[in-house]
Design a protein around this motif. Sequence first.
Motif: not given
Length: 271
Positions: A166-167, A127, A178, A229, A267, A164, A263-264, A108
């Motif tokens: 998933k994010l 993204l 996003l 990102v 994920l 991507r 977000l991270f 990431f």
Amino acid sequence: MTSKQLNESVEYLIEKGFDKPEIGVVLGTGLGKLAEDIESPIEAFYNHIPYFPLATVEFHAGKLIYGILEDKKVVVMQGRFHLYEGYDLVDVTYPIRVMQRLGIKKLFISNAAGAINLNYKKGEIMLLEDHINLQGGSPLAFKNVGEFGNRFTDMSEPYDPEMRQKLIKIAEQEKITLRQGVYVSVLGPQLETKAEYRMLKMMGADAVGMSTVPEVIVANHLKLPVVAVSVLTDECDPEKLQPVNIAEIIEIAANTEPKMIKLFRELIKEI
Ligand code: HPA
């Protein structure tokens, strides 16, 4: 760069307790706070890791941090090497190769970037769907690159589509805007002129920054799935361009950071 050097870097970290991390994370400028959430952290300063690029004084705080995040073993780069600091592209991407040899299966990446697409606002996150390399070189342009992977690395899908998606889903659930788009990497360190911003827009870029692309190329060279990102810190409107305010850029990165961390972390949970 040789395999022997990479192995010595990896040995040093394993001896410190870096035990088969699953996920690697690169934290961009002003985006280092995620490292504070790591449980049972073990730190390795870049200056102490054999064969890591020799850091400048300004950069003494750069370190690799190993530990647990969302019940997963992670290794986080707090601070990265930039081409504009005088390193070459093989140096800039050396830590990516080390993390891969430590065992990471996903990467990431985050960065701070300027918004070229004027529908995108500072304080939003973008993204990366694709990129344009304007740094004037490749991290794969060295003699023995074939020892480490395919010289003619495919770049038809540089950012992992599954992560991507998933994010995008996570952002919807968390009500985080996003954006998606094309990131262009420039050498810097000077900011762009109005004419350059116009050119970057015409090229099809949505955001501009001074990092990430070399690391993504090397991740693809290693067949390591990667997502990235951009935290958008300024709006690059050539018709209304104001003198750059670095303090403001850093402040906006810091204010936007919690959304990026969310977000991270989500994920990491899902992987
Ligand atoms: N240009 C290049 N790099 C950047 C910018 C920019 O406008 N903003 C943050 N990083």
